[in-house]
Design a protein around this motif. Structure first.
Motif, mmCIF file in Angstrom:
data_model
loop_
_atom_site.group_PDB
_atom_site.id
_atom_site.type_symbol
_atom_site.label_atom_id
_atom_site.label_comp_id
_atom_site.label_asym_id
_atom_site.label_seq_id
_atom_site.Cartn_x
_atom_site.Cartn_y
_atom_site.Cartn_z
ATOM 1 N N PHE A 174 0.873 -1.290 -0.026
ATOM 2 C CA PHE A 174 -0.006 0.076 -0.188
ATOM 3 C C PHE A 174 0.817 1.290 -0.045
ATOM 4 O O PHE A 174 0.519 2.248 -0.507
ATOM 5 N N ILE A 175 1.796 1.320 0.646
ATOM 6 C CA ILE A 175 2.803 2.601 0.644
ATOM 7 C C ILE A 175 3.227 2.870 -0.576
ATOM 8 O O ILE A 175 3.342 3.867 -1.045
ATOM 9 N N ALA A 176 3.830 1.848 -1.267
ATOM 10 C CA ALA A 176 4.341 1.929 -2.666
ATOM 11 C C ALA A 176 3.322 2.449 -3.675
ATOM 12 O O ALA A 176 3.674 3.388 -4.316
ATOM 13 N N THR A 177 2.126 1.791 -3.814
ATOM 14 C CA THR A 177 1.062 2.153 -4.840
ATOM 15 C C THR A 177 0.598 3.544 -4.417
ATOM 16 O O THR A 177 0.582 4.331 -5.359
ATOM 17 N N GLY A 178 0.594 4.054 -3.188
ATOM 18 C CA GLY A 178 -0.067 5.275 -2.773
ATOM 19 C C GLY A 178 1.058 6.388 -3.128
ATOM 20 O O GLY A 178 0.668 7.366 -3.834
ATOM 21 N N LEU A 179 2.323 6.089 -2.920
ATOM 22 C CA LEU A 179 3.175 7.104 -3.464
ATOM 23 C C LEU A 179 3.169 7.134 -4.866
ATOM 24 O O LEU A 179 3.666 8.558 -5.273
ATOM 25 N N VAL A 180 3.305 6.081 -5.555
ATOM 26 C CA VAL A 180 3.092 6.274 -7.149
ATOM 27 C C VAL A 180 1.890 7.341 -7.640
ATOM 28 O O VAL A 180 2.343 8.114 -8.332
ATOM 29 N N GLY A 181 0.787 7.017 -6.917
ATOM 30 C CA GLY A 181 -0.307 7.794 -7.404
ATOM 31 C C GLY A 181 -0.253 9.325 -7.170
ATOM 32 O O GLY A 181 -0.559 10.137 -7.753
ATOM 33 N N ILE A 182 0.340 9.542 -5.974
ATOM 34 C CA ILE A 182 0.560 11.079 -5.505
ATOM 35 C C ILE A 182 1.757 11.730 -6.649
ATOM 36 O O ILE A 182 1.393 12.968 -7.190
ATOM 37 N N LEU A 183 2.601 11.138 -7.120
ATOM 38 C CA LEU A 183 3.471 11.541 -8.119
ATOM 39 C C LEU A 183 2.981 11.772 -9.350
ATOM 40 O O LEU A 183 3.157 12.833 -9.986
ATOM 41 N N TRP A 184 1.951 10.846 -9.789
ATOM 42 C CA TRP A 184 1.450 11.028 -11.076
ATOM 43 C C TRP A 184 0.366 11.998 -10.989
ATOM 44 O O TRP A 184 0.195 12.671 -12.096
ATOM 45 N N ALA A 185 -0.219 12.416 -9.893
ATOM 46 C CA ALA A 185 -1.213 13.496 -9.926
ATOM 47 C C ALA A 185 -0.559 14.812 -10.108
ATOM 48 O O ALA A 185 -1.068 15.588 -11.083
ATOM 49 N N VAL A 186 0.711 15.121 -9.674
ATOM 50 C CA VAL A 186 1.298 16.311 -10.115
ATOM 51 C C VAL A 186 1.736 16.338 -11.553
ATOM 52 O O VAL A 186 1.484 17.377 -12.044
ATOM 53 N N LEU A 187 2.035 15.228 -11.979
ATOM 54 C CA LEU A 187 2.620 15.249 -13.721
ATOM 55 C C LEU A 187 1.290 15.411 -14.440
ATOM 56 O O LEU A 187 1.234 15.932 -15.272
ATOM 57 N N TRP A 188 0.087 14.963 -14.025
ATOM 58 C CA TRP A 188 -1.226 14.900 -14.681
ATOM 59 C C TRP A 188 -1.504 16.445 -14.997
ATOM 60 O O TRP A 188 -1.829 16.996 -16.128
ATOM 61 N N TYR A 189 -1.706 17.087 -13.622
ATOM 62 C CA TYR A 189 -1.732 18.530 -13.717
ATOM 63 C C TYR A 189 -0.831 19.578 -14.463
ATOM 64 O O TYR A 189 -1.395 20.582 -15.317
#
Length: 439
Positions: A174-189
């Motif tokens: 859960f820690i790994a998948t959560g961190l990946v999602g946060i990073l991608w949110a920044v790139l999407w914006y």
């Protein structure tokens, strides 16, 4: 000079980047749906959970995800994807991250409910972006491509997450998948834009518009700020739309079996270790990936060859559901190899049928794409509640056959829905202005 002019007016292909961005988002989206199934055997052992308790925990995502499809669809009609998608990504990724930090059965349920809340608008956003960015003759291919992200991510990363769990602990899934999602949110914006605000040239925008893409939809202002009775009557009063709603419930039931109970089935009923089960669990996802890619390309090929939208869109869906019915035979063999082959065929069929969002694009009233997509996803994802709970109640400690039988019955019901309810594929008309009333 002529060559230079021709080059200047040649359409760009910025929409390819949009498809890739949707693909990556879907990979992350489905990892955060399935990571619990990977960790479940370890969590169940640590917390001493019964099969019924495991079913409740596995279904927690679905309660809020399904319930918030209509509000999520409404948000999609009001808030631009550039803002809404990264906000949702960050919030569901934080909930995922904290599942690895906070232990306990109740806490895991609460956090899983939060993941469902913030993932609710995701697929209506995807559908809206596909409708805005792709002409009709490319749309099924684009939908098939980004939908394949759910299977590529699960096929390639399920063994990685299983290994991570074995080397460290289930918390790190859960820690790994959560961190990946946060990073991608920044790139999407940072990268996403609407067609007329992007680096796509005017020729590409015109190609999309003339091909049926609603490129100006993001700039259109809704007539009213609230959902009306007529809006709800439109999305709930059409036999065609009910055909795809119920068909989606049946289709996603198979998907939710693989996203919830399949790893537990391999570990507990086939007595495999986590690494081996992680590898074998990835094989049906690879088969589903092939099915998705074949489906989108085949469907758009049929459109270009002059086939009706009904044949081009419904044909692969019905054929895929028919293939999925072979799952029932998995309960009658003791061979692990045969079980994996059977389930891979069934999940190939699920992938072949997974262009159902192309029917949302084709059938939904243009002003109500988000609301229709929300209703479609709401009813479809009631399976995320029903499937884990029903299977948890009907399987025994010695046999998983009742689970496979249930999945087959549901699949046959889906075939009947597409054959008898959907009918001719054409956009549903809205109710007249005189019929509308605010709710």
């Amino acid at each position: 000079m002529t060559t230079a002019v021709q080059t200047a007016v040649r359409p760009t292909r910025f929409r390819v980047l949009i498809a890739v961005m949707l693909f990556i988002t879907v990979v992350i989206n489905y990892l955060d749906r399935s990571n619990l199934s990977i960790a479940m055997p370890a969590i169940a052992g640590e917390l001493d959970l019964s099969k019924a308790e495991q079913g409740i925990l596995l279904s927690a995502f679905g309660w809020t995800y399904a319930a918030l499809q209509l509000p999520g669809g409404w948000l999609v009609d009001k808030i631009p994807p550039r803002l809404l998608y990264p906000a949702c990504l960050i919030l569901w990724s934080l909930a995922t991250f904290f599942m690895g930090i906070i232990g306990g059965f109740v806490a895991l349920i609460a956090l899983r409910l939060m993941v469902g809340v913030f993932e609710a608008p995701a697929y209506p956003i995807n559908s809206k972006i596909a409708t805005v960015w792709f002409p009709e003759r490319e749309r099924a291919t684009a939908i098939g491509f980004y939908t394949s992200g759910q299977f590529i991510g699960l096929a390639l990363l399920t063994p990685v997450l299983s290994w991570l769990q074995t080397v460290l602990s289930w918390h790190w899934v859960f820690i790994a998948t959560g961190l990946v999602g946060i990073l991608w949110a920044v790139l999407w914006y940072a990268k996403y834009r609407e067609p007329r605000d992007s680096r796509a040239n005017e020729a590409e925008v015109e190609l999309i518009r003339s091909g049926g893409g609603l490129v100006d939809l993001p700039r259109e202002r809704p007539e009213r700020a609230r959902v009306t009775r007529a809006d709800l009557a439109t999305v709930l009063g059409s036999r065609k739309l009910w055909g795809i709603y119920f068909g989606q419930f049946c289709l996603t039931s198979t998907l939710w079996f693989f996203l919830t109970w399949f790893p537990t089935y391999l570990v507990e009923y086939r007595e495999m270790d986590y690494i081996k089960s992680g590898f074998l669990a990835s094989l049906p996802f690879i088969a589903a990936l092939v099915g998705v890619l074949v489906s989108g390309v085949l469907s758009d090929f049929l459109v270009r060859r002059g086939a009706s939208l009904g044949v081009a869109r419904k044909g692969p869906i019905i054929a895929g559901l028919l293939l999925s019915t072979v799952m029932v035979t998995a309960g009658f063999t003791d061979s692990t190899t045969m079980v994996i082959v059977i389930l891979s065929i069934a999940f190939f069929g699920n992938g072949l049928a997974s262009i159902t969002w192309s029917l949302v694009s084709a059938l939904a009233p243009r002003r109500l794409l988000g609301l229709t997509g929300g209703m479609f996803n709401f009813i479809g994802n009631l399976s995320s509640i029903a499937t884990p709970i029903v299977i948890g109640l009907i399987v025994t400690d010695d046999s998983f056959a009742p689970g496979f039988a249930y999945m087959t019955v549901i699949t046959v019901a889906g075939i009947l829905s597409y054959v008898f309810l959907v009918g001719k594929v054409e956009r549903v008309a809205e109710r007249t202005q005189e019929d509308r009333g605010v709710v």
